[in-house]
Write a protein that holds these residues in place. Structure first.
Motif, PDB file in Angstrom:
ATOM      1  N   THR A   4      -7.414  17.618  -4.035  1.00 28.59           N
ATOM      2  CA  THR A   4      -6.213  17.291  -4.659  1.00 28.59           C
ATOM      3  C   THR A   4      -6.404  17.106  -6.081  1.00 28.59           C
ATOM      4  OG1 THR A   4      -6.863  14.930  -4.420  1.00 28.59           O
ATOM      5  CG2 THR A   4      -5.322  16.087  -2.685  1.00 28.59           C
ATOM      6  N   ARG A   5      -5.892  17.884  -7.098  1.00 26.53           N
ATOM      7  CA  ARG A   5      -6.132  17.625  -8.647  1.00 26.53           C
ATOM      8  C   ARG A   5      -5.091  16.605  -9.069  1.00 26.53           C
ATOM      9  NH1 ARG A   5      -6.543  24.236 -10.165  1.00 26.53           N
ATOM     10  NH2 ARG A   5      -8.511  24.600  -8.837  1.00 26.53           N
ATOM     11  N   GLY A   6      -3.827  16.445  -8.469  1.00 20.30           N
ATOM     12  CA  GLY A   6      -3.119  15.534  -8.954  1.00 20.30           C
ATOM     13  C   GLY A   6      -2.519  14.476  -7.725  1.00 20.30           C
ATOM     14  N   SER A   7      -1.922  13.523  -8.147  1.00 20.14           N
ATOM     15  CA  SER A   7      -1.342  12.639  -6.819  1.00 20.14           C
ATOM     16  C   SER A   7      -0.094  12.198  -7.226  1.00 20.14           C
ATOM     17  CB  SER A   7      -2.284  11.431  -7.092  1.00 20.14           C
ATOM     18  OG  SER A   7      -3.572  11.730  -6.849  1.00 20.14           O
ATOM     19  N   ASN A   8       0.831  12.071  -6.208  1.00 24.72           N
ATOM     20  CA  ASN A   8       1.998  11.621  -6.360  1.00 24.72           C
ATOM     21  C   ASN A   8       2.277  10.094  -6.440  1.00 24.72           C
ATOM     22  OD1 ASN A   8       1.645  10.620  -3.697  1.00 24.72           O
ATOM     23  ND2 ASN A   8       2.743  12.522  -2.894  1.00 24.72           N
ATOM     24  N   ALA A   9       3.232   9.658  -6.630  1.00 24.39           N
ATOM     25  CA  ALA A   9       3.231   8.077  -6.757  1.00 24.39           C
ATOM     26  C   ALA A   9       2.734   7.177  -5.748  1.00 24.39           C
ATOM     27  CB  ALA A   9       4.751   7.659  -7.075  1.00 24.39           C
ATOM     28  N   ALA A  10       2.930   7.694  -4.396  1.00 19.31           N
ATOM     29  CA  ALA A  10       2.469   6.865  -3.248  1.00 19.31           C
ATOM     30  C   ALA A  10       0.967   7.210  -3.045  1.00 19.31           C
ATOM     31  CB  ALA A  10       3.197   7.366  -2.149  1.00 19.31           C
ATOM     32  N   ALA A  11       0.443   8.139  -3.428  1.00 22.25           N
ATOM     33  CA  ALA A  11      -0.973   8.452  -3.493  1.00 22.25           C
ATOM     34  C   ALA A  11      -1.420   7.596  -4.458  1.00 22.25           C
ATOM     35  CB  ALA A  11      -1.555   9.886  -3.513  1.00 22.25           C
ATOM     36  N   LEU A  12      -1.130   7.818  -5.699  1.00 17.24           N
ATOM     37  CA  LEU A  12      -1.769   6.683  -6.807  1.00 17.24           C
ATOM     38  C   LEU A  12      -1.770   5.148  -6.251  1.00 17.24           C
ATOM     39  CD1 LEU A  12      -0.430   8.278  -9.859  1.00 17.24           C
ATOM     40  CD2 LEU A  12      -2.644   8.103  -9.351  1.00 17.24           C
ATOM     41  N   LYS A  13      -0.667   4.945  -5.686  1.00 12.37           N
ATOM     42  CA  LYS A  13      -0.645   3.451  -5.119  1.00 12.37           C
ATOM     43  C   LYS A  13      -1.640   3.332  -4.035  1.00 12.37           C
ATOM     44  CE  LYS A  13       2.838  -0.151  -4.139  1.00 12.37           C
ATOM     45  NZ  LYS A  13       4.196  -0.161  -3.727  1.00 12.37           N
ATOM     46  N   SER A  14      -1.914   4.133  -3.214  1.00  8.92           N
ATOM     47  CA  SER A  14      -2.820   3.781  -1.985  1.00  8.92           C
ATOM     48  C   SER A  14      -4.269   4.062  -2.392  1.00  8.92           C
ATOM     49  CB  SER A  14      -2.319   4.614  -0.861  1.00  8.92           C
ATOM     50  OG  SER A  14      -2.908   6.075  -1.236  1.00  8.92           O
ATOM     51  N   ALA A  61       0.909  -1.362  -0.114  1.00  7.84           N
ATOM     52  CA  ALA A  61      -0.076   0.076   0.106  1.00  7.84           C
ATOM     53  C   ALA A  61       0.963   1.288  -0.196  1.00  7.84           C
ATOM     54  CB  ALA A  61      -0.927  -0.023   1.229  1.00  7.84           C
ATOM     55  N   GLY A  62       2.076   1.197  -0.245  1.00  5.78           N
ATOM     56  CA  GLY A  62       2.788   2.450  -0.236  1.00  5.78           C
ATOM     57  C   GLY A  62       3.142   3.129   0.966  1.00  5.78           C
ATOM     58  N   LEU A  63       3.918   2.167   1.949  1.00  3.35           N
ATOM     59  CA  LEU A  63       4.073   2.692   3.270  1.00  3.35           C
ATOM     60  C   LEU A  63       5.468   3.398   3.326  1.00  3.35           C
ATOM     61  CD1 LEU A  63       2.835  -0.190   5.615  1.00  3.35           C
ATOM     62  CD2 LEU A  63       1.746   2.018   4.960  1.00  3.35           C
ATOM     63  N   ASP A  64       5.998   3.914   2.259  1.00  2.00           N
ATOM     64  CA  ASP A  64       6.985   4.770   2.201  1.00  2.00           C
ATOM     65  C   ASP A  64       6.604   6.046   2.089  1.00  2.00           C
ATOM     66  OD1 ASP A  64       5.934   4.402  -0.444  1.00  2.00           O
ATOM     67  OD2 ASP A  64       7.808   4.472  -1.553  1.00  2.00           O
ATOM     68  N   ASP A  65       5.459   6.590   1.944  1.00  2.00           N
ATOM     69  CA  ASP A  65       4.737   7.672   1.870  1.00  2.00           C
ATOM     70  C   ASP A  65       4.438   8.246   3.453  1.00  2.00           C
ATOM     71  OD1 ASP A  65       1.879   9.455   1.476  1.00  2.00           O
ATOM     72  OD2 ASP A  65       3.589  10.295   0.449  1.00  2.00           O
ATOM     73  N   SER A  66       4.792   9.357   3.659  1.00  2.00           N
ATOM     74  CA  SER A  66       4.444   9.895   5.331  1.00  2.00           C
ATOM     75  C   SER A  66       2.979   9.733   5.532  1.00  2.00           C
ATOM     76  CB  SER A  66       5.308  11.078   5.346  1.00  2.00           C
ATOM     77  OG  SER A  66       4.782  12.111   4.777  1.00  2.00           O
ATOM     78  N   SER A  67       1.998  10.270   4.616  1.00  2.00           N
ATOM     79  CA  SER A  67       0.699  10.442   4.742  1.00  2.00           C
ATOM     80  C   SER A  67       0.163   9.117   4.961  1.00  2.00           C
ATOM     81  CB  SER A  67      -0.024  11.141   3.550  1.00  2.00           C
ATOM     82  OG  SER A  67       0.575  12.523   3.533  1.00  2.00           O
ATOM     83  N   ASN A  68       0.650   8.051   4.203  1.00  2.00           N
ATOM     84  CA  ASN A  68       0.085   6.835   4.182  1.00  2.00           C
ATOM     85  C   ASN A  68       0.416   6.260   5.890  1.00  2.00           C
ATOM     86  OD1 ASN A  68      -1.001   7.192   1.738  1.00  2.00           O
ATOM     87  ND2 ASN A  68       0.590   5.767   0.897  1.00  2.00           N
ATOM     88  N   ILE A  69       1.591   6.464   6.330  1.00  2.07           N
ATOM     89  CA  ILE A  69       2.127   5.787   7.522  1.00  2.07           C
ATOM     90  C   ILE A  69       1.135   6.389   8.759  1.00  2.07           C
ATOM     91  CG2 ILE A  69       3.886   5.968   9.221  1.00  2.07           C
ATOM     92  CD1 ILE A  69       5.870   6.101   6.783  1.00  2.07           C
ATOM     93  N   ILE A  70       0.908   7.890   8.479  1.00  2.00           N
ATOM     94  CA  ILE A  70       0.070   8.517   9.503  1.00  2.00           C
ATOM     95  C   ILE A  70      -1.247   7.852   9.639  1.00  2.00           C
ATOM     96  CG2 ILE A  70      -0.946  10.649  10.157  1.00  2.00           C
ATOM     97  CD1 ILE A  70       1.824  10.697  11.035  1.00  2.00           C
ATOM     98  N   LEU A  71      -1.887   7.667   8.054  1.00  5.16           N
ATOM     99  CA  LEU A  71      -3.052   6.958   8.155  1.00  5.16           C
ATOM    100  C   LEU A  71      -3.252   5.711   8.763  1.00  5.16           C
ATOM    101  CD1 LEU A  71      -5.087   6.982   4.752  1.00  5.16           C
ATOM    102  CD2 LEU A  71      -5.431   5.035   6.141  1.00  5.16           C
ATOM    103  N   VAL A  72      -2.342   4.769   8.533  1.00 15.01           N
ATOM    104  CA  VAL A  72      -2.375   3.478   9.142  1.00 15.01           C
ATOM    105  C   VAL A  72      -2.051   3.496  10.392  1.00 15.01           C
ATOM    106  CG1 VAL A  72      -1.239   1.225   9.020  1.00 15.01           C
ATOM    107  CG2 VAL A  72      -1.583   2.259   6.987  1.00 15.01           C
TER     108      VAL A  72
END
Length: 473
Positions: A462-472, A400-411
């Motif tokens: 959000t209008r665009g997404s970075n790679a981690a966001a797209l992955k999650s 799920a792209g846990l290298d992204d800080s937002s995803n880490i906080i979410l989890v």
């Protein structure tokens, strides 16, 4: 070598030996492997493997919920029999289906999901004895209607339930259920003076060791049925010490069909309904993911229509099941694993397994055998069973792209919210009853937080997404 066609089925094979010539002079099966009708010498052992893989999971929800509601031995046996019967009917409907309307026509097993246990237990805790099952069944029926209503549009909602969210929920299912086998390992009844006695803990540990030995040294079928083998040997070991109770087998009727609304007319409570509708979304996500995975394994394209038909089966089983004593119905991931492992992709194999479940459900004396298994034996096996659910969630989170800080906080926040009811059972004691039902289940609370934070981080504004966001997302 020519690969099987991935298009829709044209009809079943009468035998896997039927072949058709190809343009390159080779040969290929006259129909897709999913539609093969295998010879009984292959079909029966393959079906037995599916039954072995799913049996413990099928009887776990009625076993846990029945105990939580204080059912006697006879009522508990009937609840288990109803679970087996409904699982068999749902599986046959899913595998054979009505073309164009219901059933994904894949080797797909449907039964009551363990994901619904924790929120159902929360509903039971907020209702008086005798009122628990009616409140549970009312909420389950509405969840079934919800599934039927949302199913056709579910593909558009999948982006709100990425691996980041489903991974959190599946992990919480395993974690929040872990106190159940721990209690079983101590004897099951906290009011019993012998609760926590060393003889119970020793039997649970023995069962766990047997399962580990089968898993380590078993091969093929023996390794696959390690859980059942451990429960069987653990029960045999308990008999000389008087720790196995055969009362349920002696009192269970030889043959009986479930009585409609045996626990009373369903009661519809808004908070309970909300809680199970949230769980139903998770189950629908799991089912859809299971269909996509099975489509890849079977080399048959799984499109939106296939998923809709599959979810429609889930909805029908969830709606009708409570009439006879069933609970929220969804896919069984372990049976997807069986198909992947054995490469036997015939949906008729799973249909036969479903038929066997119906037989077990129609003869309560067979289902009563489960009640012979001592609580400590169930405890040792339950640690493996529920722990494996948590591992499945961790595996999903790893993608799920846990290298992204937002995803880490979410989890982190979602898991924290889900563990609160486990770490501090009285945390929501001063909240309104409806809030206790929703938040008192770690699964519901964690799912709500995960979905909300996923919207906040990856969708809103959000209008665009970075790679981690797209992955999650």
């Amino acid at each position: 070598m020519a690969q099987p066609a991935s298009g829709p089925a044209e009809g079943p094979c009468s035998t896997p030996l039927d072949i058709a010539d190809t343009a390159d002079g080779g040969s290929t099966p006259a129909c897709h492997p999913v539609d093969e009708k295998l010879h009984p010498s292959r079909l029966v052992p393959a079906a037995l493997q599916h039954i072995a893989a799913m049996y413990a999971g099928v009887v776990t929800p009625p076993l846990i919920i029945g105990q939580a509601c204080g059912l006697d031995t006879v009522a508990q046996t009937r609840l288990i029999a109803a679970g087996l019967l409904i699982a068999g009917l749902a599986t046959i409907l899913q595998t054979l289906g009505v073309k164009g309307f219901v059933g994904n026509r894949l080797p797909f097993v449907n039964a009551a999901s363990s994901a619904g246990i924790a929120p159902i237990l929360a509903i039971a805790e907020t209702n008086a004895k005798g009122d628990q099952l009616p409140a549970i069944y009312g909420a389950v029926m509405v969840a079934g209607v919800f599934c039927l209503a949302v199913g056709p549009f579910f593909g558009r909602l999948l982006r709100f339930f990425p691996p980041l969210v489903t991974g959190v929920v599946i992990t919480l299912i395993g974690v929040t259920l872990m106190p159940v086998p721990v209690k079983w390992a101590q004897g099951g009844d906290e009011t019993d003076p012998t609760f926590g006695d060393m003889k119970y803990l020793a039997l649970a540990a023995f069962t766990l060791v047997v399962i580990l030995l089968f898993q380590r040294f078993g091969r093929g079928f023996l390794k696959q049925v390690a859980l059942l083998a451990g429960m069987f040997i653990g029960t045999l070991a308990a008999i000389p010490f008087g720790m196995a109770d055969f009362t349920s087998v002696q009192t269970a009727p030889l043959a009986a069909l479930p009585t409609p609304f045996a626990a009373g007319a369903p009661v519809f409570q808004p908070a309970a309904i909300l809680s199970l509708c949230i769980v139903m979304l998770v189950l629908m996500t799991e089912s859809a993911a299971g269909m996509l995975a099975l489509g890849e394994i079977c080399e048959r394209k799984t499109d939106g229509k296939t998923i809709t038909r599959g979810l429609r089966t889930d909805g029908i089983a969830t709606l009708v099941g409570p009439v006879f004593g069933g609970f929220p119905t969804s896919a069984f991931a372990q049976n997807v694993g069986v198909v992947s492992l054995t490469r036997v992709r015939s949906r008729y194999v799973v249909a036969v397994a479903g038929g066997a479940l119906i037989v077990l459900g129609a003869f309560p004396v067979l289902g009563a055998v489960v009640n012979v298994v001592p609580m400590p034996v169930l405890g040792g096996a339950g640690i493996v069973l529920f722990g494996s659910i948590a591992v499945s969630g961790i595996r999903t989170l790893s993608e799920a792209g846990l290298d992204d800080s937002s995803n880490i906080i979410l989890v982190a926040v979602s898991l924290g919210a889900g563990i609160i009811p486990l770490a501090a059972p009285t945390f929501y004691a001063e909240f309104p009853a409806w809030a206790q039902t929703v938040l008192g289940s770690g699964i519901s609370a964690g799912a709500l937080v995960a979905v909300t934070l996923n919207l906040f981080f990856h969708h809103l504004g959000t209008r665009g997404s970075n790679a981690a966001a797209l992955k999650s997302s």
